[in-house]
Design an enzyme around this catalytic site. Structure first.
Site, PDB file in Angstrom:
ATOM      1  N   SER A 170       0.883  -0.971   0.041  1.00 51.43           N
ATOM      2  CA  SER A 170      -0.092   0.037  -0.073  1.00 51.43           C
ATOM      3  C   SER A 170       0.728   1.223  -0.049  1.00 51.43           C
ATOM      4  O   SER A 170       1.734   1.444   0.839  1.00 51.43           O
ATOM      5  CB  SER A 170      -1.132  -0.035   1.252  1.00 51.43           C
ATOM      6  OG  SER A 170      -1.513   1.312   1.497  1.00 51.43           O
ATOM      7  N   HIS A 198      -1.303  -1.222  -4.308  1.00 50.25           N
ATOM      8  CA  HIS A 198      -2.673  -1.039  -3.459  1.00 50.25           C
ATOM      9  C   HIS A 198      -2.752   0.531  -3.372  1.00 50.25           C
ATOM     10  O   HIS A 198      -1.815   1.133  -2.685  1.00 50.25           O
ATOM     11  CB  HIS A 198      -2.597  -1.681  -2.157  1.00 50.25           C
ATOM     12  CG  HIS A 198      -4.043  -1.769  -1.490  1.00 50.25           C
ATOM     13  ND1 HIS A 198      -5.083  -2.463  -1.682  1.00 50.25           N
ATOM     14  CD2 HIS A 198      -4.337  -0.897  -0.327  1.00 50.25           C
ATOM     15  CE1 HIS A 198      -6.137  -2.076  -0.594  1.00 50.25           C
ATOM     16  NE2 HIS A 198      -5.600  -1.274  -0.085  1.00 50.25           N
ATOM     17  N   ASP A 209      -4.777   3.547  -1.811  1.00 58.59           N
ATOM     18  CA  ASP A 209      -5.723   3.762  -0.303  1.00 58.59           C
ATOM     19  C   ASP A 209      -6.220   5.347  -0.595  1.00 58.59           C
ATOM     20  O   ASP A 209      -5.726   6.213  -0.215  1.00 58.59           O
ATOM     21  CB  ASP A 209      -5.040   3.675   1.043  1.00 58.59           C
ATOM     22  CG  ASP A 209      -5.118   2.130   1.256  1.00 58.59           C
ATOM     23  OD1 ASP A 209      -6.294   1.453   1.136  1.00 58.59           O
ATOM     24  OD2 ASP A 209      -3.915   1.635   1.646  1.00 58.59           O
ATOM     25  N   MET A 252      -8.750   8.047   0.926  1.00 59.74           N
ATOM     26  CA  MET A 252      -9.524   8.617   2.072  1.00 59.74           C
ATOM     27  C   MET A 252     -10.025   9.625   2.209  1.00 59.74           C
ATOM     28  O   MET A 252      -9.274  10.779   1.803  1.00 59.74           O
ATOM     29  CB  MET A 252      -8.624   8.503   3.465  1.00 59.74           C
ATOM     30  CG  MET A 252      -8.074   6.868   3.501  1.00 59.74           C
ATOM     31  SD  MET A 252      -6.839   6.944   4.794  1.00 59.74           S
ATOM     32  CE  MET A 252      -6.300   5.023   4.792  1.00 59.74           C
ATOM     33  N   HIS A 307      -8.572   1.128  -3.418  1.00 57.36           N
ATOM     34  CA  HIS A 307      -9.368   1.102  -2.306  1.00 57.36           C
ATOM     35  C   HIS A 307      -9.941   2.136  -2.182  1.00 57.36           C
ATOM     36  O   HIS A 307      -9.632   3.045  -1.299  1.00 57.36           O
ATOM     37  CB  HIS A 307      -8.474   0.431  -1.227  1.00 57.36           C
ATOM     38  CG  HIS A 307      -9.260   0.116  -0.177  1.00 57.36           C
ATOM     39  ND1 HIS A 307      -8.671  -0.097   1.193  1.00 57.36           N
ATOM     40  CD2 HIS A 307     -10.702   0.120   0.424  1.00 57.36           C
ATOM     41  CE1 HIS A 307      -9.475  -0.493   1.922  1.00 57.36           C
ATOM     42  NE2 HIS A 307     -10.880  -0.251   1.805  1.00 57.36           N
ATOM     43  N   MET A 310     -12.261   4.509   0.038  1.00 61.78           N
ATOM     44  CA  MET A 310     -12.670   4.632   1.500  1.00 61.78           C
ATOM     45  C   MET A 310     -13.449   5.959   1.448  1.00 61.78           C
ATOM     46  O   MET A 310     -12.976   7.154   2.234  1.00 61.78           O
ATOM     47  CB  MET A 310     -11.576   4.488   2.660  1.00 61.78           C
ATOM     48  CG  MET A 310     -11.148   2.990   2.733  1.00 61.78           C
ATOM     49  SD  MET A 310      -9.561   3.071   3.735  1.00 61.78           S
ATOM     50  CE  MET A 310      -8.457   3.227   2.224  1.00 61.78           C
ATOM     51  N   MET A 314     -11.355  -6.057   5.718  1.00 58.36           N
ATOM     52  CA  MET A 314     -10.734  -5.235   6.511  1.00 58.36           C
ATOM     53  C   MET A 314     -10.305  -5.910   7.951  1.00 58.36           C
ATOM     54  O   MET A 314     -11.359  -6.283   8.410  1.00 58.36           O
ATOM     55  CB  MET A 314     -11.406  -3.943   6.639  1.00 58.36           C
ATOM     56  CG  MET A 314     -11.471  -3.033   5.536  1.00 58.36           C
ATOM     57  SD  MET A 314     -10.219  -2.543   4.703  1.00 58.36           S
ATOM     58  CE  MET A 314      -8.925  -1.920   6.136  1.00 58.36           C
ATOM     59  N   ASP A 347      -6.704  -6.727   4.510  1.00 57.17           N
ATOM     60  CA  ASP A 347      -6.043  -5.440   4.477  1.00 57.17           C
ATOM     61  C   ASP A 347      -5.993  -5.097   5.855  1.00 57.17           C
ATOM     62  O   ASP A 347      -7.047  -4.765   6.576  1.00 57.17           O
ATOM     63  CB  ASP A 347      -6.920  -4.431   3.523  1.00 57.17           C
ATOM     64  CG  ASP A 347      -6.270  -2.983   3.367  1.00 57.17           C
ATOM     65  OD1 ASP A 347      -5.082  -2.770   3.931  1.00 57.17           O
ATOM     66  OD2 ASP A 347      -6.714  -2.155   2.721  1.00 57.17           O
ATOM     67  N   GLY A 367       1.155  -2.370   3.987  1.00 53.58           N
ATOM     68  CA  GLY A 367       1.535  -1.126   4.086  1.00 53.58           C
ATOM     69  C   GLY A 367       2.642  -0.827   4.879  1.00 53.58           C
ATOM     70  O   GLY A 367       3.893  -0.750   4.222  1.00 53.58           O
TER      71      GLY A 367
END
Ligand code: DX5
Ligand code: ZN
Length: 226
Positions: free
Chosen positions: A11, A36, A38, A40, A69, A71, A140, A176, A198
């Site tokens: 990540s 990956h 992320d 947010m 991903h 979020m 998750m 994850d 990560g």
């Protein structure tokens, strides 16, 4: 049994953002299978990371799949941006809105693979009715929002439940949060085949360490190291 090959997905949330392109290149050189990403929004999760323009800026670094991903909530208005920005697979959270099926259909209509993520408190049964509409299920194993958290042990039971739901379908089962060489074996034995990592890859941000760390997670997951 894990039907699909083990994939390691570092990540970039834990990368050094001041040299993000080099950090992506370094994990590719170190053996990463997926990248990956992320995303947010400070609303669905209590942290803000980056959006589609940052992802797009490093798209040219590698041909490896970008595993995006999201979020964020709402999701649908942003799906095209991530598709155009170079995501290969777009994962939305089951908790992000009332119309999960619509979001998954929208991702596939954009020509991308569709994933669904479940927070630790969300049961696997939530996705029974969309299991034939996804290419990936993401369990998750921490509450989303931050890197560097500890793996929630109860996640192993959920991974087994998700594996049972997936059955013989060619669907990736991704985990994850808090993945390390110490727990990658039990995660894979529970049925996961995509392991996000990560801080256990990028911690310290020293590119000379990445290949060894990715290999340690892969070896543990494939049973080379018990
Ligand atoms: C958490 C993110 C994870 C995170 C994992 O909200 O979705 O992908 O980067 O970080 P580690 O592996 O450090 O737990
Ligand atoms: Zn993630």
């Amino acid at each position: 049994m894990t039907p699909l090959p083990i994939r390691i997905a570092p990540s970039i949330l834990s990368a050094d953002f001041s040299r993000l392109g080099d950090e992506v290149a370094a994990i590719v050189a170190g053996g990463a299978d997926y990248i990956h990403i992320d995303v947010m929004d400070g609303h669905f999760v209590p942290n803000i990371s980056f959006g589609a323009p940052i992802m797009k800026a490093v798209r040219g670094v590698t041909d490896k799949p970008f595993d995006c991903h999201l979020m964020i909530s709402p999701t649908d208005a942003y799906l095209a941006d991530f598709a155009k920005g170079g995501a290969d697979l777009i994962t939305v959270h089951a908790e992000a809105g009332p119309h999960l099926h619509r979001s998954l259909q929208a991702i596939r209509a954009l020509g991308k693979k569709a994933g669904v993520a479940l927070n630790p408190a969300t049961p696997v049964s939530t996705i029974e009715n969309v299991i034939d509409d996804v290419d990936l299920v993401l369990i998750m194993s921490v509450n989303p929002g931050f890197g560097g958290q500890s793996f929630i042990p109860g996640s192993l039971a959920k991974i087994r439940q998700a594996r049972a739901l997936i059955g013989g379908r060619a669907i990736d089962l991704e985990v994850d949060g808090g993945v390390t060489p110490a727990n990658a074996g039990e995660i894979a034995r529970a049925g996961a085949n995509v392991l996000v990592a990560g801080s256990s890859v990028y911690g310290g941000n020293d590119p000379s360490t990445y290949a060894g760390r990715i290999k340690a997670i892969r070896d543990a997951a494939t049973g080379i190291i018990a």
